[in-house]
Enzyme design. Structure first.
Site, PDB file in Angstrom:
ATOM      1  N   ASN A   1     -15.685  -6.514  -2.773  1.00 63.01           N
ATOM      2  CA  ASN A   1     -15.211  -4.425  -2.207  1.00 63.01           C
ATOM      3  C   ASN A   1     -15.491  -3.689  -3.569  1.00 63.01           C
ATOM      4  O   ASN A   1     -16.053  -4.278  -4.735  1.00 63.01           O
ATOM      5  CB  ASN A   1     -13.292  -4.934  -2.326  1.00 63.01           C
ATOM      6  CG  ASN A   1     -12.766  -5.694  -3.307  1.00 63.01           C
ATOM      7  OD1 ASN A   1     -13.369  -5.422  -4.125  1.00 63.01           O
ATOM      8  ND2 ASN A   1     -12.030  -6.490  -1.861  1.00 63.01           N
ATOM      9  N   LYS A   2     -14.426  -2.785  -3.324  1.00 61.39           N
ATOM     10  CA  LYS A   2     -15.084  -1.758  -4.426  1.00 61.39           C
ATOM     11  C   LYS A   2     -13.897  -2.636  -5.984  1.00 61.39           C
ATOM     12  O   LYS A   2     -15.109  -2.253  -7.129  1.00 61.39           O
ATOM     13  CB  LYS A   2     -14.432  -0.548  -4.301  1.00 61.39           C
ATOM     14  CG  LYS A   2     -14.559   0.668  -5.294  1.00 61.39           C
ATOM     15  CD  LYS A   2     -14.067   1.597  -5.059  1.00 61.39           C
ATOM     16  CE  LYS A   2     -14.190   2.345  -3.741  1.00 61.39           C
ATOM     17  NZ  LYS A   2     -13.708   3.565  -3.862  1.00 61.39           N
ATOM     18  N   LYS A   3     -12.996  -3.264  -5.871  1.00 58.05           N
ATOM     19  CA  LYS A   3     -12.533  -3.473  -6.970  1.00 58.05           C
ATOM     20  C   LYS A   3     -13.093  -4.949  -7.779  1.00 58.05           C
ATOM     21  O   LYS A   3     -13.034  -4.870  -8.593  1.00 58.05           O
ATOM     22  CB  LYS A   3     -11.021  -3.945  -6.407  1.00 58.05           C
ATOM     23  CG  LYS A   3     -10.252  -5.400  -7.011  1.00 58.05           C
ATOM     24  CD  LYS A   3      -8.724  -4.617  -6.903  1.00 58.05           C
ATOM     25  CE  LYS A   3      -7.721  -5.711  -8.270  1.00 58.05           C
ATOM     26  NZ  LYS A   3      -8.319  -6.616  -8.809  1.00 58.05           N
ATOM     27  N   GLU A   4     -13.294  -5.919  -6.354  1.00 58.93           N
ATOM     28  CA  GLU A   4     -14.221  -6.431  -6.706  1.00 58.93           C
ATOM     29  C   GLU A   4     -15.350  -6.707  -7.688  1.00 58.93           C
ATOM     30  O   GLU A   4     -15.589  -6.723  -9.019  1.00 58.93           O
ATOM     31  CB  GLU A   4     -14.279  -7.802  -5.870  1.00 58.93           C
ATOM     32  CG  GLU A   4     -13.844  -8.196  -4.950  1.00 58.93           C
ATOM     33  CD  GLU A   4     -13.994  -8.600  -4.235  1.00 58.93           C
ATOM     34  OE1 GLU A   4     -13.239 -10.129  -4.379  1.00 58.93           O
ATOM     35  OE2 GLU A   4     -14.807  -8.630  -3.421  1.00 58.93           O
TER      36      GLU A   4
ATOM     37  N   ASP B   1     -14.390 -12.022   5.433  1.00 56.80           N
ATOM     38  CA  ASP B   1     -15.245 -12.864   6.674  1.00 56.80           C
ATOM     39  C   ASP B   1     -15.779 -12.300   7.703  1.00 56.80           C
ATOM     40  O   ASP B   1     -16.762 -12.506   7.815  1.00 56.80           O
ATOM     41  CB  ASP B   1     -14.057 -13.728   7.195  1.00 56.80           C
ATOM     42  CG  ASP B   1     -13.493 -14.439   6.022  1.00 56.80           C
ATOM     43  OD1 ASP B   1     -13.979 -14.352   5.336  1.00 56.80           O
ATOM     44  OD2 ASP B   1     -11.991 -14.396   6.925  1.00 56.80           O
TER      45      ASP B   1
END
Length: 504
Positions: A194-197, A262
């Site tokens: 995701n964007k944060k990751e 998932d």
């Protein structure tokens, strides 16, 4: 054809405690939850497998459980879905990962985790690698998914050996990554951060299109990926192929994002296992995620649910919804045939619109339906819907088992009635007609007459107004019967327009 997919990663049992809060504890300023129900769901890599089963895949799963009750329950739930669990390693020195969530009034108020994050033993790693190697030699596996929740299973050594195994077998390998060090994922087909990751891995703050492209390019280069993908929450999913593509989000209601990641990787692996185009695969995954976030808990999305979500949100006309894409939904239990056989189950008026992109599939299902049921067809502009229309359509519907309304497009009406018409635009007229219980489906046509459409439908009964007495009814040669219905006297769109014009 069902694809064969191997899922490897952290196996998690999700424990849900449902209740309601009516008071605050006198012992501390915390809610007191009165338990109403408890259930167990599959989480982590198990939820990926669950989603793949819902998408009609054959699934093998590898991972670790403890020698405990939670491990047994987890395996039982997987087996009940017909997921092959021969690759599940039972460890004596670590518990089965379990997440307990307390939910009150559809809001998660607390989560309790029971887990062991230490690296998997060498014995455990060799068990998984040996099983995966043997499976690739004995079964025609189409894709591999690694689901990393940082519970110790997918260490750097095992992950790299699995990627090599996949590449040597010329298989796509998709990874749901975690942590800041992505070096262990080098060589994968794609990752789904995701964007944060993605920010943590690339050290790039994603704030606009330019920084999104920069982060995507860095991910692709540092991990030697075939495609660079980043999920953007409410902004959709970006995918770097030759250029950066941004597939906007299509979720209308968000109740719980649990397990959405998932679902995304499961949907992507399903499509890529079937050799589908990457952009269409992302579009499919985006729709699948939209379905699951509208539910509570780690849940799945079936192809039928995905199809109907796209349909009722008018998303089947997208450039990504090609004929090949739509064929994904054309299973033995044809989506349209299921809908036709269960007409009372239609709840959203937008489900009734048949667009150009799905007309062929609708007609195929209609042919099956007509073997035992009567199909009625009528057409018109229905510009300002009034009582005369409703009476007419209700009478038409009573003649058979299903009523299809052919609706003149805006351009068609302007040609027939002048530049000041229609009063209501096409989208409004579709919505109003579809909201009527007596109308089963609406199909827009752009020609001056519905002759071509009638020729395709071949209705059992073609309905027109009684003013067609002794006149030629367009398309009558394609219908088994023509029925003329009297209009309610004094009720017409023209009369309404003239009356409105006199109001000062």
């Amino acid at each position: 054809m069902k694809p064969n997919i191997l899922v490897i990663g952290d196996l998690i049992l999700d424990h849900y405690i449902w209740g309601e809060c009516k008071r605050i504890s006198p012992e501390a300023p915390v809610q007191v939850i009165e338990t109403k129900e408890e259930n167990l769901n599959l989480g982590g890599a198990c939820n990926v497998a669950n989603n793949l089963v819902a998408l009609e895949s054959n699934v093998w799963i590898c991972g670790v459980v403890g020698e405990d009750e939670a491990g047994e329950k987890l395996k039982e739930k997987l087996q009940s879905l017909e997921v092959n669990i021969e690759g599940v390693y039972v460890s004596k020195d670590r518990p089965t990962t379990q997440k307990s969530r307390v939910i009150a009034s559809n809001q998660q108020v607390l989560r309790i985790d029971k887990e062991e994050k230490k690296p998997l033993s060498k014995e455990g790693e060799e068990f998984i690698l040996e099983f995966a190697s043997r499976l690739l030699k004995t079964k025609s596996i189409d894709c591999i998914v690694l689901s990393d929740y940082q519970k110790g299973v997918l260490g750097a050594n095992l992950t790299q050996r699995l990627i090599s195994l996949a590449k040597n077998a010329n298989l796509k390998i998709l990874i749901d990554p975690k942590g800041e060090d992505y070096s262990k994922y080098k060589g994968a087909t794609l990752l789904t951060p995701n964007k944060k990751e993605a920010k943590e891995a690339t050290k790039i703050e994603i704030v606009d299109e330019e920084s999104l492209l920069e982060a995507s390019q860095k991910l692709k280069k540092m991990c030697d990926l075939e495609y660079s993908l980043i999920t953007l929450s409410e902004d959709g999913i970006s995918i770097l192929k030759e250029e950066l593509h941004k597939i906007p989000t299509i979720a209308k209601e968000v109740f719980d994002v649990t397990g959405a990641g998932d679902t995304v990787i499961a949907a992507l692996s399903y499509m890529l296992a079937l050799k589908e185009d990457i952009l269409e695969s992302v579009y499919f995954a985006n729709a699948a995620a939209a379905v699951v976030v509208s539910k509570i808990g780690s849940v799945t999305a079936t192809k039928e649910e995905i199809y109907h979500y796209l349909q009722r949100n008018n998303l089947l006309n997208s450039k990504f919804a090609s004929k090949r894409f739509l064929e994904i939904f054309n299973t033995k239990s044809n989506v349209f045939f299921s809908t036709l056989e269960n007409l009372p189950k239609i709840r959203n008026y937008q489900d009734k619109l048949i667009s150009d992109s799905n007309l062929e599939y609708f007609l195929n299902a209609l042919g099956e339906f007509q073997k035992s049921k009567k199909v009625i067809f009528t057409n018109g502009c229905f510009d300002i819907l009034h009582f005369g229309h409703i009476d007419y359509l209700n009478k038409a519907r009573k003649l058979g088992d299903l009523l299809i309304v052919g609706l003149n497009s805006d351009d068609s009406i302007s040609r027939l009635k002048g530049s000041e018409r229609p009063i209501n635009p096409q989208e409004d007229r579709i919505a109003l007609l579809s909201a009527l219980e007596c109308v089963d489906f609406v199909i827009v046509f752009s020609e001056d007459t519905p002759k071509e459409l009638i020729a395709k439908i071949k209705p059992d009964i073609l309905v027109k107004g009684a003013d067609y007495e002794d006149k030629e009814v367009v398309g009558s040669e394609f219908a088994k019967e023509v029925c003329l219905i009297e209009f309610k006297e004094g009720r017409s769109t023209t009369n309404l327009i003239n009356k409105i014009k006199t109001i000062k």
